[in-house]
Write a protein that holds these residues in place. Structure first.
Motif, short mmCIF file in Angstrom:
data_model
loop_
_atom_site.label_atom_id
_atom_site.label_comp_id
_atom_site.label_asym_id
_atom_site.label_seq_id
_atom_site.Cartn_x
_atom_site.Cartn_y
_atom_site.Cartn_z
N GLY A 34 0.81 -1.21 0.00
CA GLY A 34 0.00 0.00 0.00
C GLY A 34 0.84 1.26 0.00
N GLN A 35 1.95 1.24 0.74
CA GLN A 35 2.80 2.42 0.82
C GLN A 35 3.51 2.69 -0.50
OE1 GLN A 35 5.37 1.46 4.05
NE2 GLN A 35 3.75 1.59 5.60
N TYR A 37 2.53 2.70 -3.47
CA TYR A 37 1.78 3.45 -4.46
C TYR A 37 1.09 4.66 -3.84
CZ TYR A 37 2.85 -0.70 -7.04
OH TYR A 37 3.52 -1.73 -7.64
N SER A 38 1.72 5.25 -2.82
CA SER A 38 1.14 6.39 -2.13
C SER A 38 0.99 7.61 -3.04
CB SER A 38 1.98 6.76 -0.91
OG SER A 38 3.30 7.09 -1.31
N TYR A 40 -0.47 7.83 -5.71
CA TYR A 40 -1.77 7.84 -6.36
C TYR A 40 -2.86 8.43 -5.47
CZ TYR A 40 -0.31 4.70 -10.18
OH TYR A 40 0.28 4.14 -11.27
N CYS A 41 -2.51 8.84 -4.27
CA CYS A 41 -3.52 9.09 -3.25
C CYS A 41 -4.26 10.41 -3.32
CB CYS A 41 -2.90 8.91 -1.86
SG CYS A 41 -2.56 7.19 -1.47
N GLU A 42 -4.61 10.85 -4.51
CA GLU A 42 -5.50 11.99 -4.69
C GLU A 42 -6.61 11.53 -5.64
OE1 GLU A 42 -3.84 16.04 -5.10
OE2 GLU A 42 -1.88 15.04 -5.12
N PRO A 43 -7.58 10.80 -5.13
CA PRO A 43 -8.60 10.19 -6.00
C PRO A 43 -9.42 11.18 -6.80
CG PRO A 43 -9.24 10.04 -3.70
CD PRO A 43 -7.82 10.49 -3.70
N GLU A 147 -14.59 10.46 -7.76
CA GLU A 147 -13.23 9.93 -7.58
C GLU A 147 -12.84 9.05 -8.77
OE1 GLU A 147 -13.27 7.94 -3.81
OE2 GLU A 147 -13.14 9.82 -2.68
N ASP A 200 -8.97 0.71 -6.94
CA ASP A 200 -8.65 2.03 -6.41
C ASP A 200 -7.14 2.15 -6.23
OD1 ASP A 200 -8.39 4.41 -5.11
OD2 ASP A 200 -9.76 3.96 -3.47
N CYS A 202 -5.48 4.45 -5.15
CA CYS A 202 -5.16 5.19 -3.94
C CYS A 202 -5.24 4.29 -2.70
CB CYS A 202 -6.11 6.36 -3.79
SG CYS A 202 -5.62 7.57 -2.56
N ASP A 203 -5.95 3.18 -2.83
CA ASP A 203 -6.10 2.25 -1.71
C ASP A 203 -6.10 0.81 -2.25
OD1 ASP A 203 -6.54 0.98 0.65
OD2 ASP A 203 -8.49 1.90 1.06
#
Length: 228
Positions: A34-35, A37-38, A40-43, A147, A200, A202-203
């Motif tokens: 998960g970390q 691909y951080s 990507y975390c603006e859905p 999103e 997703d 982002c997650d």
């Protein structure tokens, strides 16, 4: 007697301090996954495939996360139960009385959406409201919550696709072809909600899930009338 009580209290106290730690099932994905691909975390932020920033879906995606989706599919034993698609779609099976060959040759190049131009009154075969029609397999799209999601496609899952018929008005709110101004006609964009297997970025720990998207489905001519 007091010594016995003290021994019992000591046993209770130290058993709490040195109790065996509880063990919980490990998640499907490691924390490091998960970390990784951080970024990507603006859905809600448009991806690079949305070149103008106004698109609601992308057909091609240079950043399509093939490895991540393959990983998610591998660890989802129910993915096939969630999947359904009709891969072969065209006017032949979706439009009554029209062939895919005829639809592919519609030409609206002379129509500009204005009453008093020749293209409004003359032209070849086509719909009364000119539109762009795609039988497409979106790579990314905005869900109903605004999103961006990645759509599971054959790039990551060979042999499996998710196909949609997407029809977009070329001139939304313009008058309908061949109708006189007195009708006050207008071409309206219609939409439909579609469910697609999604990922997703982002997650990633969500795995593969079904999400809902609002996609353009038709361009229809509307003639207003008095309400009674």
């Amino acid at each position: 007697m007091q010594a016995t009580i003290l021994l019992c209290l000591s046993a209770i106290f130290f058993s709490g301090v040195f109790a065996e730690p509880q063990h919980y099932p490990k998640p499907s994905y490691s924390a490091a996954y998960g970390q990784k691909y951080s970024h990507y975390c603006e859905p809600g932020k448009a991806p690079k495939c949305a070149k103008t920033g106004n698109e609601t879906f992308c057909i091609k995606d240079p950043e399509y996360p093939v490895k991540e989706i393959k990983y998610a599919i591998k660890y989802d034993p129910f993915v096939l139960k969630k999947y359904a698609d009709v891969a072969d779609q065209s006017a032949d099976n979706l439009v009554d009385g029209l062939t895919s060959l005829a639809e592919a040759h519609f030409d609206y190049s002379n129509y500009k959406g204005k009453f008093f131009e020749k293209g409004h009154w003359a032209g070849g075969e086509g719909y009364i409201c000119p539109s762009d029609i795609l039988y497409a397999r979106p790579a990314r799209a905005i869900n109903v919550d605004g999103e961006w999601r990645v759509i599971v496609q054959e790039m990551a899952w060979p042999g499996y696709t998710q196909t949609q018929r997407i029809e977009t008005c070329l001139f939304p709110d313009a008058s309908c072809r061949t109708l006189a101004p007195c009708f006050e006609s207008k071409c309206l964009q219609k939409y439909v909600y579609q469910r697609m297997l999604s990922f997703d970025p982002c997650d990633p720990q969500k795995g593969i899930f079904i999400d809902i998207y609002k996609l353009p489905s038709a361009c229809s001519c509307h003639v207003p009338g008095k309400l009674h």
